[in-house]
Design an enzyme around this catalytic site. Structure first.
Site, PDB file in Angstrom:
ATOM      1  N   ILE A  21       0.841  -1.196   0.000  1.00  0.00           N
ATOM      2  CA  ILE A  21       0.000   0.000   0.000  1.00  0.00           C
ATOM      3  C   ILE A  21       0.876   1.245   0.000  1.00  0.00           C
ATOM      4  O   ILE A  21       0.670   2.171  -0.786  1.00  0.00           O
ATOM      5  CB  ILE A  21      -0.929   0.015   1.226  1.00  0.00           C
ATOM      6  N   GLY A  24       7.905   3.315   3.567  1.00  0.00           N
ATOM      7  CA  GLY A  24       8.685   4.373   4.182  1.00  0.00           C
ATOM      8  C   GLY A  24      10.161   4.006   4.195  1.00  0.00           C
ATOM      9  O   GLY A  24      10.593   3.077   3.506  1.00  0.00           O
ATOM     10  N   GLY A  25      10.923   4.736   5.011  1.00  0.00           N
ATOM     11  CA  GLY A  25      12.349   4.476   5.043  1.00  0.00           C
ATOM     12  C   GLY A  25      12.726   3.214   5.781  1.00  0.00           C
ATOM     13  O   GLY A  25      13.778   2.630   5.517  1.00  0.00           O
ATOM     14  N   MET A  26      11.879   2.751   6.684  1.00  0.00           N
ATOM     15  CA  MET A  26      12.217   1.581   7.485  1.00  0.00           C
ATOM     16  C   MET A  26      11.312   0.389   7.219  1.00  0.00           C
ATOM     17  O   MET A  26      11.728  -0.761   7.349  1.00  0.00           O
ATOM     18  CB  MET A  26      12.140   1.941   8.977  1.00  0.00           C
ATOM     19  N   ALA A  27      10.053   0.619   6.835  1.00  0.00           N
ATOM     20  CA  ALA A  27       9.094  -0.473   6.690  1.00  0.00           C
ATOM     21  C   ALA A  27       8.128  -0.158   5.565  1.00  0.00           C
ATOM     22  O   ALA A  27       8.092   0.946   5.021  1.00  0.00           O
ATOM     23  CB  ALA A  27       8.338  -0.691   7.999  1.00  0.00           C
ATOM     24  N   VAL A  29       3.898  -1.061   4.229  1.00  0.00           N
ATOM     25  CA  VAL A  29       2.568  -1.499   4.654  1.00  0.00           C
ATOM     26  C   VAL A  29       1.910  -2.212   3.478  1.00  0.00           C
ATOM     27  O   VAL A  29       1.889  -1.684   2.354  1.00  0.00           O
ATOM     28  CB  VAL A  29       1.716  -0.313   5.129  1.00  0.00           C
ATOM     29  N   ASP A 153       7.360  11.585  15.918  1.00  0.00           N
ATOM     30  CA  ASP A 153       7.402  11.584  14.455  1.00  0.00           C
ATOM     31  C   ASP A 153       6.062  12.054  13.883  1.00  0.00           C
ATOM     32  O   ASP A 153       5.559  11.508  12.904  1.00  0.00           O
ATOM     33  CB  ASP A 153       7.741  10.190  13.938  1.00  0.00           C
TER      34      ASP A 153
END
Length: 541
Positions: A21, A24-27, A29, A153
């Site tokens: 969907i 991001g920079g780390m994970a 979805v 954040d």
């Protein structure tokens, strides 16, 4: 969305993992489906770390902390965390799926069209996000102790605006809390630089007012349609934040003075001069600028990002269709079991009081009624603690044969008793005519006595088999019939009659005609008087 991502499918316990969907920079979805029994299914969002971080203990601990913290926050303006799954040494966090777009995507689409967010819509979005942040700040653990959560954040990327017009805060991946197992190292900055509070850049202890500062930055950008802190490099942005020179939103648009005051107070460099809580700032914002209704916010979301929402809806429909087609067919119904065993009887014994005669009640589906009745009469007294017992088939058949034999024997005994009574009655001296007439008419006499209960019961029980087993006997009204009856039933115990000389022809002619003695009256040997009492007939004594 790439075709490879749409084709991706993986099973995780009760969930199926599908295409991406957002990332991001780390994970990233993904679409997910919760599959339950009887065709139950639900669309969810599943968050997973990027492959380069998936097996890193530090990043896995951060994702696990996010799930533990988010599950303690229960509020309509926070995306609900549902579950966590461990599969193949990789951690997955399951969240509710919200049909909508992030605020950053909505601002980008509006800027591409040269439009700005309507101020009432912007007020509703930021006020909802502040309400969600306040719920996170006030969250407690199972024992009621404050978790002291600080999101750290807050940004347009982490505010999701749904088609239902509700703004929700998500991504507590780097949130600070009193119970967090993963702790930031000294000098390490986490979050997006443009939305960090000055005290966060200086490395000072953070409180909920750092989140209020970040929300005020987002509010400034929603009202003006531009970025607040920009620069050629991170160092330039760093300096501008620490400098704290901020122009009011009204400089870049038609913004009420009251709204300028709300924004500037939230952006104050001194945390003590900001709003004490996010809920306090939300109330001030709604007072300065009344928010739009959720229906109006949802309509704006669809008008601004309709193309993106339609594409995502098609992807989700394809996933649901493929899952329905891949679902296994329900198993055929099992045929009814056929029991070839002979029928069994179930006995229900009723407890009887001590000292009384117990009567066993039996329900049978294989034995005739007459057989069952005689068997019950011959059955011993039931125990007070007897329980229903299932009888086996072979002993039941033997018992039925025995009962039938007993029935025939009782009938034969009754027939013999009836014949013996008839013989005894046939040799009695014939009473005088008046007395015989009175006895036949049912009148009582001084010699009549009531029979004992046992004898009456025995006679009544013996009469039925004797009558049913023998041919019907007509009443004796003639002399030949009477003599024939006497010849059939002679008596061995009665005295022999005296010899009588043969009468002459004149004597036979002159003598009156004698009526034959109706010996059939002795079966039965009693009659019932007007009072309902059974009395023995004199001629049968």
């Amino acid at each position: 969305m790439a075709p490879a991502q749409e084709r991706e499918r993986r099973t995780l316990d009760r969930y199926t993992l599908h295409g991406v969907i957002a990332a991001g920079g780390m994970a990233s979805v993904h679409f997910g489906r919760l599959v339950g029994a009887h065709g139950f299914a639900r669309t969810v969002a599943i968050k997973r770390l990027h492959p380069q971080f998936a097996r890193d203990p530090e990043f896995s601990s951060m994702l696990l902390d996010e799930a533990r913290l988010a599950v303690r926050i229960r509020h309509p303006n926070v995306v609900t965390t549902l579950d966590s799954v461990q599969a193949d040494d990789e951690l997955f966090v399951v969240m509710e799926y919200i049909a909508g777009e992030s605020l950053s995507s909505l601002l980008r689409e509006a800027g591409r069209r040269g439009a700005q967010v309507p101020q009432p819509v912007g007020s509703a979005i930021i006020a909802g996000a502040l309400a969600g942040l306040h719920a996170a700040h006030e969250a407690t653990d199972e024992e009621g102790a404050a978790l002291q959560i600080v999101h750290r954040d807050v940004s347009p990327q982490n505010i999701l605006v749904g088609e239902d017009g509700i703004a929700r805060v998500l991504d507590f991946g780097i949130a600070r809390a009193a119970v967090r197992s993963q702790v930031s190292r000294v000098g390490q900055l986490k979050g997006k630089l443009s939305y960090m509070a000055p005290e966060q850049l200086r490395g000072a202890p953070l409180t909920r007012r750092a989140d209020i500062y970040a929300a005020s930055v987002v509010l400034w950008e929603v009202l003006t349609g531009r970025r607040l802190f920009t620069g050629e490099c991170d160092a330039e942005i760093f300096g501008r934040i620490l400098e704290g020179v901020v122009q009011p939103p009204s400089v870049y648009g038609d913004v009420p003075k009251a709204l300028d005051d709300v924004v500037l107070r939230g952006l104050d460099r001194d945390p003590s001069r900001r709003y004490a809580t996010a809920l306090e700032m939300a109330a001030a914002l709604e007072e300065a600028l009344p928010p739009a209704s959720p229906r109006a916010v949802g309509a704006w979301v669809e008008a601004t990002a309709g193309t993106l929402l339609e594409a995502r809806a098609k992807s989700l429909a394809a996933i649901e269709t493929s899952q329905r087609s891949a679902a296994p067919a329900p198993p055929p119904p099992r045929p009814a079991a056929v029991d070839d065993a002979p029928p069994r009887d179930v006995e229900a014994r009723l407890a009887q009081p001590s000292g009384g005669r117990g009567r066993a009640m039996r329900t049978s589906v294989t034995v005739p009624t007459m057989t069952r009745t005689v068997e019950d009469m011959a059955r011993p007294v039931a125990s007070a603690l007897a329980t229903p017992v299932a009888a086996a088939a072979p002993p039941r058949l033997a018992s039925a044969q025995l009962v039938r034999a007993s029935t025939l024997a009782l009938g034969a005994s009754a027939l013999v008793l009836a014949v013996a009574l008839g013989r005894s009655c046939s040799v009695r001296p014939e009473p005088d005519a008046p007395q015989a007439e009175r006895a036949g008419a049912g009148e009582s006499s001084p010699l009549a006595v009531a029979p004992a209960p046992g004898l009456a019961a025995l006679a009544s029980s013996a009469a039925a088999p004797a009558v049913s087993g023998a041919a019907p006997v007509a009443p004796a009204t003639s002399a030949p019939a009477a003599s024939a009856s006497a010849a059939v039933a002679p008596s061995s115990t009665a005295a022999a009659p005296k010899p009588v000389a043969p009468a002459t022809a004149q004597e036979r002619a002159a003598a009156p005609a004698r009526t034959a003695r109706p010996r059939a009256r002795c079966v039965p040997p009693y009659y019932v008087d007007a009072s309902g009492i059974r009395r023995i007939k004199r001629e049968c004594l």
